[in-house]
Write an enzyme that holds these catalytic residues in place. Structure first.
Site, PDB file in Angstrom:
ATOM      1  N   GLY A 244     -14.766  14.017  45.818  1.00  0.00           N
ATOM      2  CA  GLY A 244     -15.505  13.201  46.786  1.00  0.00           C
ATOM      3  C   GLY A 244     -15.414  11.711  46.504  1.00  0.00           C
TER       4      GLY A 244
ATOM      5  N   GLU B 226     -12.184  10.707  47.999  1.00  0.00           N
ATOM      6  CA  GLU B 226     -12.388  10.825  49.451  1.00  0.00           C
ATOM      7  C   GLU B 226     -13.189   9.642  49.993  1.00  0.00           C
ATOM      8  OE1 GLU B 226     -13.818  14.918  48.917  1.00  0.00           O
ATOM      9  OE2 GLU B 226     -12.419  15.497  50.486  1.00  0.00           O
TER      10      GLU B 226
ATOM     11  N   ALA C 107     -18.084  15.004  44.136  1.00  0.00           N
ATOM     12  CA  ALA C 107     -19.345  15.537  44.649  1.00  0.00           C
ATOM     13  C   ALA C 107     -20.073  16.142  43.454  1.00  0.00           C
ATOM     14  CB  ALA C 107     -19.066  16.594  45.697  1.00  0.00           C
TER      15      ALA C 107
ATOM     16  N   GLU D 280     -10.363  19.744  43.347  1.00  0.00           N
ATOM     17  CA  GLU D 280     -11.267  20.800  43.830  1.00  0.00           C
ATOM     18  C   GLU D 280     -10.728  22.221  43.640  1.00  0.00           C
ATOM     19  OE1 GLU D 280     -10.780  17.931  45.367  1.00  0.00           O
ATOM     20  OE2 GLU D 280     -12.633  17.217  46.304  1.00  0.00           O
TER      21      GLU D 280
HETATM   22  N1  COA Z   1     -20.640  16.577  39.340  1.00  0.00           N
HETATM   23  C1  COA Z   1     -21.720  16.623  38.554  1.00  0.00           C
HETATM   24  N2  COA Z   1     -21.803  16.034  37.361  1.00  0.00           N
HETATM   25  C2  COA Z   1     -20.718  15.360  36.944  1.00  0.00           C
HETATM   26  C3  COA Z   1     -19.549  15.269  37.698  1.00  0.00           C
HETATM   27  C4  COA Z   1     -19.543  15.915  38.959  1.00  0.00           C
HETATM   28  N3  COA Z   1     -18.490  15.855  39.778  1.00  0.00           N
HETATM   29  N4  COA Z   1     -18.626  14.550  37.012  1.00  0.00           N
HETATM   30  C5  COA Z   1     -19.223  14.199  35.859  1.00  0.00           C
HETATM   31  N5  COA Z   1     -20.472  14.690  35.816  1.00  0.00           N
HETATM   32  C6  COA Z   1     -21.456  14.522  34.731  1.00  0.00           C
HETATM   33  C7  COA Z   1     -21.189  15.508  33.591  1.00  0.00           C
HETATM   34  O1  COA Z   1     -21.722  16.771  33.907  1.00  0.00           O
HETATM   35  C8  COA Z   1     -21.910  14.800  32.465  1.00  0.00           C
HETATM   36  O2  COA Z   1     -23.297  14.998  32.625  1.00  0.00           O
HETATM   37  P1  COA Z   1     -24.227  15.507  31.378  1.00  0.00           P
HETATM   38  O3  COA Z   1     -24.070  14.437  30.340  1.00  0.00           O
HETATM   39  O4  COA Z   1     -25.599  15.582  31.977  1.00  0.00           O
HETATM   40  O5  COA Z   1     -23.663  16.825  30.946  1.00  0.00           O
HETATM   41  C9  COA Z   1     -21.644  13.330  32.741  1.00  0.00           C
HETATM   42  O6  COA Z   1     -21.327  13.249  34.132  1.00  0.00           O
HETATM   43  C10 COA Z   1     -20.484  12.765  31.947  1.00  0.00           C
HETATM   44  O7  COA Z   1     -19.341  13.549  32.216  1.00  0.00           O
HETATM   45  P2  COA Z   1     -18.474  14.285  31.076  1.00  0.00           P
HETATM   46  O8  COA Z   1     -17.791  15.457  31.720  1.00  0.00           O
HETATM   47  O9  COA Z   1     -19.302  14.560  29.887  1.00  0.00           O
HETATM   48  O10 COA Z   1     -17.426  13.129  30.750  1.00  0.00           O
HETATM   49  P3  COA Z   1     -15.941  13.311  30.204  1.00  0.00           P
HETATM   50  O11 COA Z   1     -15.503  11.962  29.805  1.00  0.00           O
HETATM   51  O12 COA Z   1     -15.879  14.394  29.181  1.00  0.00           O
HETATM   52  O13 COA Z   1     -15.081  13.795  31.462  1.00  0.00           O
HETATM   53  C11 COA Z   1     -14.360  13.838  33.786  1.00  0.00           C
HETATM   54  C12 COA Z   1     -14.916  12.985  32.607  1.00  0.00           C
HETATM   55  C13 COA Z   1     -14.373  12.976  35.029  1.00  0.00           C
HETATM   56  C14 COA Z   1     -12.919  14.279  33.468  1.00  0.00           C
HETATM   57  C15 COA Z   1     -15.249  15.091  33.964  1.00  0.00           C
HETATM   58  O14 COA Z   1     -16.606  14.667  34.064  1.00  0.00           O
HETATM   59  C16 COA Z   1     -14.933  15.917  35.173  1.00  0.00           C
HETATM   60  O15 COA Z   1     -13.961  16.655  35.189  1.00  0.00           O
HETATM   61  N6  COA Z   1     -15.783  15.809  36.242  1.00  0.00           N
HETATM   62  C17 COA Z   1     -15.638  16.599  37.432  1.00  0.00           C
HETATM   63  C18 COA Z   1     -14.491  16.095  38.282  1.00  0.00           C
HETATM   64  C19 COA Z   1     -14.321  16.958  39.489  1.00  0.00           C
HETATM   65  O16 COA Z   1     -13.925  18.104  39.430  1.00  0.00           O
HETATM   66  N7  COA Z   1     -14.634  16.373  40.660  1.00  0.00           N
HETATM   67  C20 COA Z   1     -14.502  17.044  41.918  1.00  0.00           C
HETATM   68  C21 COA Z   1     -15.790  17.668  42.304  1.00  0.00           C
HETATM   69  S1  COA Z   1     -15.668  18.541  43.841  1.00  0.00           S
END
Ligand code: COA
Length: 259
Positions: A111, A114, A65, A134
């Site tokens: 999400g 999910e 999400a 989460e």
């Molecule tokens: N919500 C909002 N933005 C997200 C996102 C999320 N769940 N997951 C990734 N993004 C965005 C990042 O903020 C980034 O945007 P920006 O360039 O504008 O800052 C872009 O996607 C690329 O992600 P980034 O984190 O830079 O890539 P990474 O390779 O370093 O890491 C992940 C990849 C998936 C490990 C990391 O993005 C992450 O932990 N995301 C969240 C996962 C999460 O907790 N999901 C559950 C949400 S309830």
């Protein structure tokens, strides 16, 4: 307004792509709405028998999400976000009359996992990483994850995956029964197409009835066996049943009208 999803129709198969690759296809409210509209449109299209859902780019199915959209929400707003999501997308997909395959092509987190779990089956590429992280953000899975993960992998594994907030790779996911098949990223969509083609040769009406009966077995207050009896009986009134049984008697391949 531009849509965050792309629909590509290929006869009886539709490829539905979540298209926010610069945000790793994170599900903001607009994307959830766009997906909801797309799924309803495709369900109404009787030519489409199977939908393959995937994420744009080569990094993510959906990375969760959209955290940036909800991080300042109140208790009431949080509850509404979850409830609306369940109704508009996650329950819609699980209960869709058209079969849905998740092609998990990278991160499927929160999400994203999910959403994959709301689909009827999942196929993952080798690079896929799955988890419900989460609790690492101080929140719990709110789009059906606490229920569907436990249904798919069992209570013990679900509790551990959620509590550790860790990611598993596609081989572990296959071992746990979370995904049915693992393939290379290059072959992922073709593998899904192959499964979709086999499914689309059968009666879509009967498949939807069988899926409803299976899902009923996991719902409290609903008896799956009773649902099976109902759904079995309903088949006898369908054109697909007449076609399927006539084709058998006439020693030919059925050509199901899907009605
Ligand atoms: N919500 C909002 N933005 C997200 C996102 C999320 N769940 N997951 C990734 N993004 C965005 C990042 O903020 C980034 O945007 P920006 O360039 O504008 O800052 C872009 O996607 C690329 O992600 P980034 O984190 O830079 O890539 P990474 O390779 O370093 O890491 C992940 C990849 C998936 C490990 C990391 O993005 C992450 O932990 N995301 C969240 C996962 C999460 O907790 N999901 C559950 C949400 S309830």
């Amino acid at each position: 307004m531009d849509s965050n999803v792309i629909i590509q129709k290929e006869g009886s198969i539709a490829l539905l792509t979540i298209n926010r690759p610069d945000q790793l296809n994170a599900l903001n409210v607009k994307t959830i709405n766009d997906l909801s509209i797309a799924f309803k449109e495709l369900e109404a299209d009787k030519e489409v028998k199977v939908i393959i859902l995937t994420g744009a780019g080569d990094r993510a199915f959906v990375a969760g999400a959209d955290i940036k959209e909800f991080y300042q929400f109140s208790v009431e707003e949080g509850k509404k976000l979850s409830k609306d999501g369940h109704e508009k997308l996650f329950n819609l997909v699980e209960n869709l009359n058209t079969f849905v395959i998740a092609a998990v092509n990278g991160f499927a987190l929160g999400g994203g996992l999910e959403l994959a779990m709301s689909c009827h089956i999942r196929v993952a590429s080798h690079n896929a990483k799955m988890g419900l992280p989460e609790v690492g953000l101080g929140v719990i899975p709110g789009y059906g994850g606490t229920q569907r993960l436990a249904q798919l992998v069992g209570k013990g594994r679900a509790i551990e995956l959620i509590a550790t907030a860790e990611m598993i790779n596609s081989e572990t996911a296959k071992d746990w029964g979370l995904v049915n098949h693992v393939t290379t990223q290059a072959e992922l969509i073709d593998r899904c197409r192959e499964i979709a083609r086999r499914i689309s040769q059968n009666s879509s009406v009967a498949i939807a009835g069988a899926v409803r009966a299976i899902i009923a077995g996991f719902q409290s207050g609903v008896n799956g066996f009773e649902m099976e009896i109902e759904e079995f009986g309903k088949c006898f009134g369908t054109q697909d049943f007449k076609e399927g049984t006539s084709a058998f008697v006439e020693k030919r391949k059925p050509n199901f009208p899907g009605a």
